[in-house]
Design a protein around this motif. Structure first.
Motif, PDB file in Angstrom:
ATOM      1  N   SER A 120      -3.753   3.428  -0.525  1.00  0.00           N
ATOM      2  CA  SER A 120      -4.634   3.100   0.599  1.00  0.00           C
ATOM      3  C   SER A 120      -5.132   4.335   1.325  1.00  0.00           C
ATOM      4  N   SER A 164       0.850  -1.189   0.000  1.00  0.00           N
ATOM      5  CA  SER A 164       0.000   0.000   0.000  1.00  0.00           C
ATOM      6  C   SER A 164       0.885   1.238   0.000  1.00  0.00           C
ATOM      7  N   THR A 204      -0.972  -0.155  -4.138  1.00  0.00           N
ATOM      8  CA  THR A 204      -2.322   0.392  -4.210  1.00  0.00           C
ATOM      9  C   THR A 204      -2.418   1.562  -3.242  1.00  0.00           C
ATOM     10  N   ARG A 225      -7.174   4.053  -4.168  1.00  0.00           N
ATOM     11  CA  ARG A 225      -7.250   2.737  -4.800  1.00  0.00           C
ATOM     12  C   ARG A 225      -6.566   2.665  -6.170  1.00  0.00           C
ATOM     13  N   ASP A 226      -5.999   3.757  -6.651  1.00  0.00           N
ATOM     14  CA  ASP A 226      -5.224   3.693  -7.895  1.00  0.00           C
ATOM     15  C   ASP A 226      -3.992   2.825  -7.693  1.00  0.00           C
ATOM     16  N   LEU A 227      -3.463   2.303  -8.793  1.00  0.00           N
ATOM     17  CA  LEU A 227      -2.206   1.569  -8.759  1.00  0.00           C
ATOM     18  C   LEU A 227      -1.052   2.502  -9.090  1.00  0.00           C
ATOM     19  N   ARG A 233      -6.426  -6.142  -7.570  1.00  0.00           N
ATOM     20  CA  ARG A 233      -5.952  -5.750  -8.896  1.00  0.00           C
ATOM     21  C   ARG A 233      -4.426  -5.742  -8.959  1.00  0.00           C
ATOM     22  N   MET A 234      -3.771  -5.222  -7.924  1.00  0.00           N
ATOM     23  CA  MET A 234      -2.305  -5.181  -7.983  1.00  0.00           C
ATOM     24  C   MET A 234      -1.708  -6.585  -7.948  1.00  0.00           C
ATOM     25  N   PHE A 240      -7.196  -5.560  -2.182  1.00  0.00           N
ATOM     26  CA  PHE A 240      -6.316  -4.964  -3.179  1.00  0.00           C
ATOM     27  C   PHE A 240      -5.933  -5.998  -4.236  1.00  0.00           C
TER      28      PHE A 240
END
Length: 231
Positions: free
Chosen positions: A199, A90, A197, A101-103, A219-220, A217
């Motif tokens: 957080s 995170s 990600t 929540r973006d990568l 997606r990552m 989390f």
């Protein structure tokens, strides 16, 4: 068998995902890996090996901060001949260009840690990601932000205003581990990447819960698995 991991030879795969939180390591193993088995419970820092799309992969908790991560990365590279380590952690967004929540895929890692200053006797070493892993992750996640992150030694920084200067020079987010990981990978001639990600948001004050950070989390993790096993 290493001091802090304690796995037997052959129990750890050549590619390892490295979350800081050992409970996130367990969640990743149970959610994404087939036939996952626990190879380490030493100090509660859980480690698992299973398969993803038929290929062996491990996931190992590393704890918080560069000193803790350095222990696990050093043993993974030196004692278990791990070839690729991908941090899945995170981070806190430092700019409104990045949302909750973006990568963030770290091309390089700035730091206030003295670890590299000591190792390089005052020279400024620039820790960067492995290019093949970086490119594979960016291809797998076109929505991600790719750029610099800041690996801080202190979670509660004594001089938070200094982050403004970092943002002015392109730093996207702050975390606590990537600089040491990239340096150790270079030292051992191995590959490393950090995918984080967001957080919490330092600018807007938005944040996720501890349970969300542990278990949502995904997606990552998908991006890390795709990049680590395809590159």
């Amino acid at each position: 068998m290493s001091t802090h991991i304690g796995a037997a030879p052959g129990e750890i795969a050549p590619t390892v995902l490295l979350p800081g939180d050992p409970l996130r390591a367990r969640w990743i193993a149970e959610t994404f890996l087939d036939d996952a088995r626990c190879y380490s419970e030493v100090r509660g820092m859980l480690g698992y090996t299973g398969t993803w799309n038929g290929t062996p992969v491990s996931v190992q908790g590393s704890g918080m901060g560069q000193p803790s991560l350095a222990i696990y990365a050093t043993e993974l590279f030196g004692d278990y001949d791990v070839q690729s380590v991908i941090r899945v952690g995170s981070c806190g967004a430092l700019t409104e260009r990045v949302g909750i929540r973006d990568l963030v895929i770290a091309s390089g890692a700035c730091t206030d840690s003295a670890m590299n200053r000591i190792a390089f006797e005052g020279l400024d070493y620039a820790p960067v990601a492995d290019f093949r892993l970086l490119r594979a992750a960016a291809d797998a996640a076109p929505e991600a932000h790719v750029g610099l992150i800041f690996s801080g030694d202190a979670f509660y920084a004594a001089r938070p205003e200094l982050m403004t200067r970092m943002v002015e020079h392109g730093v996207l987010a702050v975390e606590m581990e990537a600089s040491a990981l990239y340096t150790l990978a270079a030292r051992h001639g191995r590959r490393a990447l950090a995918i984080c990600t967001v957080s919490d948001h330092i600018v807007t004050g938005e944040e996720t819960t501890s349970q969300e950070r542990e278990q949502t989390f995904g997606r990552m993790v998908e991006v890390a698995l795709t990049a680590g096993l395809a590159s």
